[in-house]
Motif scaffolding. Structure first.
Motif, PDB file in Angstrom:
ATOM      1  N   ASP A 147     -36.248 -19.912 -38.866  1.00  0.00           N
ATOM      2  CA  ASP A 147     -35.153 -20.042 -37.895  1.00  0.00           C
ATOM      3  C   ASP A 147     -33.918 -20.646 -38.557  1.00  0.00           C
ATOM      4  O   ASP A 147     -32.797 -20.266 -38.260  1.00  0.00           O
ATOM      5  CB  ASP A 147     -35.580 -20.924 -36.703  1.00  0.00           C
ATOM      6  N   GLN A 148     -34.155 -21.592 -39.477  1.00  0.00           N
ATOM      7  CA  GLN A 148     -33.028 -22.217 -40.175  1.00  0.00           C
ATOM      8  C   GLN A 148     -32.178 -21.191 -40.912  1.00  0.00           C
ATOM      9  O   GLN A 148     -30.976 -21.348 -41.027  1.00  0.00           O
ATOM     10  CB  GLN A 148     -33.535 -23.240 -41.197  1.00  0.00           C
ATOM     11  N   VAL A 149     -32.836 -20.155 -41.435  1.00  0.00           N
ATOM     12  CA  VAL A 149     -32.064 -19.127 -42.152  1.00  0.00           C
ATOM     13  C   VAL A 149     -31.866 -17.883 -41.272  1.00  0.00           C
ATOM     14  O   VAL A 149     -31.504 -16.822 -41.761  1.00  0.00           O
ATOM     15  CB  VAL A 149     -32.724 -18.742 -43.497  1.00  0.00           C
ATOM     16  N   ARG A 150     -32.108 -18.035 -39.986  1.00  0.00           N
ATOM     17  CA  ARG A 150     -31.896 -16.999 -38.971  1.00  0.00           C
ATOM     18  C   ARG A 150     -32.682 -15.721 -39.260  1.00  0.00           C
ATOM     19  O   ARG A 150     -32.173 -14.620 -39.195  1.00  0.00           O
ATOM     20  CB  ARG A 150     -30.384 -16.693 -38.855  1.00  0.00           C
ATOM     21  N   LEU A 151     -33.944 -15.893 -39.647  1.00  0.00           N
ATOM     22  CA  LEU A 151     -34.769 -14.714 -39.933  1.00  0.00           C
ATOM     23  C   LEU A 151     -36.072 -14.718 -39.143  1.00  0.00           C
ATOM     24  O   LEU A 151     -36.988 -13.964 -39.472  1.00  0.00           O
ATOM     25  CB  LEU A 151     -35.092 -14.659 -41.428  1.00  0.00           C
ATOM     26  N   GLY A 152     -36.135 -15.531 -38.120  1.00  0.00           N
ATOM     27  CA  GLY A 152     -37.354 -15.633 -37.326  1.00  0.00           C
ATOM     28  C   GLY A 152     -37.836 -14.266 -36.815  1.00  0.00           C
ATOM     29  O   GLY A 152     -39.035 -13.992 -36.785  1.00  0.00           O
ATOM     30  N   HIS A 153     -36.899 -13.384 -36.533  1.00  0.00           N
ATOM     31  CA  HIS A 153     -37.256 -12.081 -35.952  1.00  0.00           C
ATOM     32  C   HIS A 153     -37.806 -11.103 -36.991  1.00  0.00           C
ATOM     33  O   HIS A 153     -38.292 -10.034 -36.646  1.00  0.00           O
ATOM     34  CB  HIS A 153     -36.037 -11.478 -35.244  1.00  0.00           C
ATOM     35  N   GLN A 166     -30.918 -10.784 -46.960  1.00  0.00           N
ATOM     36  CA  GLN A 166     -32.052 -11.285 -46.166  1.00  0.00           C
ATOM     37  C   GLN A 166     -33.145 -11.819 -47.084  1.00  0.00           C
ATOM     38  O   GLN A 166     -33.724 -12.873 -46.822  1.00  0.00           O
ATOM     39  CB  GLN A 166     -32.588 -10.160 -45.266  1.00  0.00           C
ATOM     40  N   GLN A 167     -33.401 -11.097 -48.181  1.00  0.00           N
ATOM     41  CA  GLN A 167     -34.426 -11.570 -49.132  1.00  0.00           C
ATOM     42  C   GLN A 167     -34.028 -12.918 -49.722  1.00  0.00           C
ATOM     43  O   GLN A 167     -34.848 -13.808 -49.923  1.00  0.00           O
ATOM     44  CB  GLN A 167     -34.603 -10.557 -50.262  1.00  0.00           C
ATOM     45  N   GLN A 168     -32.728 -13.043 -49.968  1.00  0.00           N
ATOM     46  CA  GLN A 168     -32.229 -14.295 -50.517  1.00  0.00           C
ATOM     47  C   GLN A 168     -32.488 -15.449 -49.547  1.00  0.00           C
ATOM     48  O   GLN A 168     -32.843 -16.550 -49.937  1.00  0.00           O
ATOM     49  CB  GLN A 168     -30.726 -14.147 -50.769  1.00  0.00           C
ATOM     50  N   ARG A 169     -32.328 -15.145 -48.274  1.00  0.00           N
ATOM     51  CA  ARG A 169     -32.534 -16.184 -47.268  1.00  0.00           C
ATOM     52  C   ARG A 169     -34.018 -16.519 -47.135  1.00  0.00           C
ATOM     53  O   ARG A 169     -34.373 -17.667 -46.845  1.00  0.00           O
ATOM     54  CB  ARG A 169     -31.924 -15.760 -45.937  1.00  0.00           C
TER      55      ARG A 169
END
Ligand SMILES: Nc1ncnc2c1ncn2[C@@H]1O[C@H](COP(=O)(O)OP(=O)(O)OP(=O)(O)O)[C@@H](O)[C@H]1O
Ligand SMILES: [Mg+2]
Length: 385
Positions: A147-153, A166-169
């Motif tokens: 969630d911190q990197v906004r990728l929870g979904h 996205q991979q970086q995050r």
């Protein structure tokens, strides 16, 4: 070398059976001290007696040319390389003898090497797993990190089903999931295109503010360094050349190397004529110019840096109101927001000027005669080296 770092990170840093993160947590508020640290590889001195004190929560960027020792310094802080001299401390406690997994430092290296066969969630859970942390608490932490990197979904995706940014995050989430005291980032945005890079920069900065962890960030990119850091450390040939807040370094570079490496500069070499009433008069190219007072005595050599954006280009003389030399435009470019002019002058050689487009000349052309002008306080004095 970078690929090697990535695998070292996985094989050594998160080795199965490593101590739980909580075992090595340091007291809140403890900073990181790099104390006269050196690293030799045979006859190569990669890092030489470098001292940097980093308060807890600081975003410190290390900037320097290729081969200046940035990665080596980070590898020693991480524990993958052993210093040949000096000490590394968190608070008062030396960490030099601690293996990487006991330092509780998160790491992101260039190339970000996610495990391709694992989902995003599994990748992020990996450092917890190797630390023996399982169960609902670990699941919660992974969710928080994503969630911190906004990728929870995207937790169930495989790396190849995601964009580079996205991979970086994901790599960032993996470095943050165990609440590290220090986050080490070695050119983590190097592989991203300009737009993505800007997006991840903003996210990284916001994350830093939210987490309060110390960030030690290596980059080649001066704009990135200027826009993200609390302080910037400039390295050259394994040594710390100058350290300070971005504005301090940009406005008051200590020497020619820093003035040239962080941003661009015109350089004016001359000889002081005298100082008085807040003004230093100096002679360069057989002309006299003025600068804000600096501590040079009459007859002493002076070297000034003059940033291109502090130079104006005019078609009429300022009649002595400003420092001024005449010249001819040898090259010009339009960048939308600004023009860049290269002007050949008799007195000071080739000078560059960045002029806001709204202030630019109506119809610039190569060969046109112009006046290159700058205010007295636009120049900053440099040490000779
Ligand atoms: N394992 C090694 N053995 C010998 N020399 C090394 C080793 N690792 C690094 N060096 C040397 O140490 C110096 C610093 O290297 P380092 O990788 O720290 O530079 P860097 O600032 O990270 O450069 P870049 O910006 O290219 O990543 C270089 O001269 C390099 O060749
Ligand atoms: Mg490097």
């Amino acid at each position: 070398m970078e690929a090697g770092h990535a695998s070292a990170e996985m094989n050594v840093g998160w080795r199965a059976g490593a101590a739980p993160a909580s075992a090595s947590r340091v007291a809140a508020g403890a900073g990181l001290s790099i104390d006269r640290v050196s690293k030799r590889y045979g006859s190569v001195v990669a890092v030489q007696e470098t001292t940097i004190d980093i308060p807890r929560g600081e975003f410190l960027t290390i900037l320097g040319p290729s081969g200046s020792g940035k990665t080596t310094l980070l590898m020693m802080v991480a524990g993958f390389e052993q210093p040949t001299g000096g000490d590394l401390r968190v608070g008062a406690k030396s960490i030099v003898a601690l293996p990487p997994e006991k330092r509780n430092f998160g790491m992101v290296f260039q190339g970000y090497a996610l495990f391709p066969h694992m989902t995003v969630q599994q990748n992020v859970a990996y450092p917890l797993m190797v630390r023996g942390q399982k169960g609902p608490d670990a699941v919660k932490r992974v969710k928080q990190a994503l969630d911190q990197v906004r990728l929870g979904h995207l937790a169930d995706r495989l790396p190849r089903q995601m964009s580079g940014g996205q991979q970086q995050r994901v790599a960032l989430a993996r470095a943050l999931v165990f609440n590290p005291d220090v986050v080490l980032l070695d050119e983590p945005l190097g592989a991203l295109d300009r737009k993505l890079r800007c997006e991840v920069q903003i996210e990284l900065k916001a994350l830093h503010e939210r987490l309060g962890a110390t960030f030690l960030f290596v980059t080649h990119d001066q704009e990135e360094a200027l826009s993200m850091s609390d302080r910037i450390a400039i390295m050259r040939d394994g040594r710390l050349e100058q350290i300070g807040a971005p504005g301090e370094l940009y406005e008051r570079p200590g020497n020619r190397f820093v003035a040239d490496f962080l941003g661009e500069s015109n350089f004016i070499e001359g000889e002081a004529v005298g100082t008085g009433e807040g003004i230093t008069v100096y002679r360069a190219g057989n002309r006299q110019f003025t600068a804000s007072a600096c501590s040079r005595r009459a007859g002493e050599k002076v070297l000034f840096a003059l940033r291109p954006e502090k130079v104006s280009i005019a078609t009429a003389s300022s009649r002595g109101a400003l420092n001024e030399v005449s010249g001819r435009v040898v090259h010009w470019n339009y960048f939308g927001a600004s023009f860049r002019f290269e002007v050949q002058t008799a007195e000071l050689g080739r000078m560059i000027a960045d002029v806001p487009a709204w202030k630019g000349l109506a119809s610039p052309h190569t060969g046109m005669e112009v006046f290159v002008q700058w205010e007295r306080d636009a120049t900053s004095p440099l040490a000779a080296s």
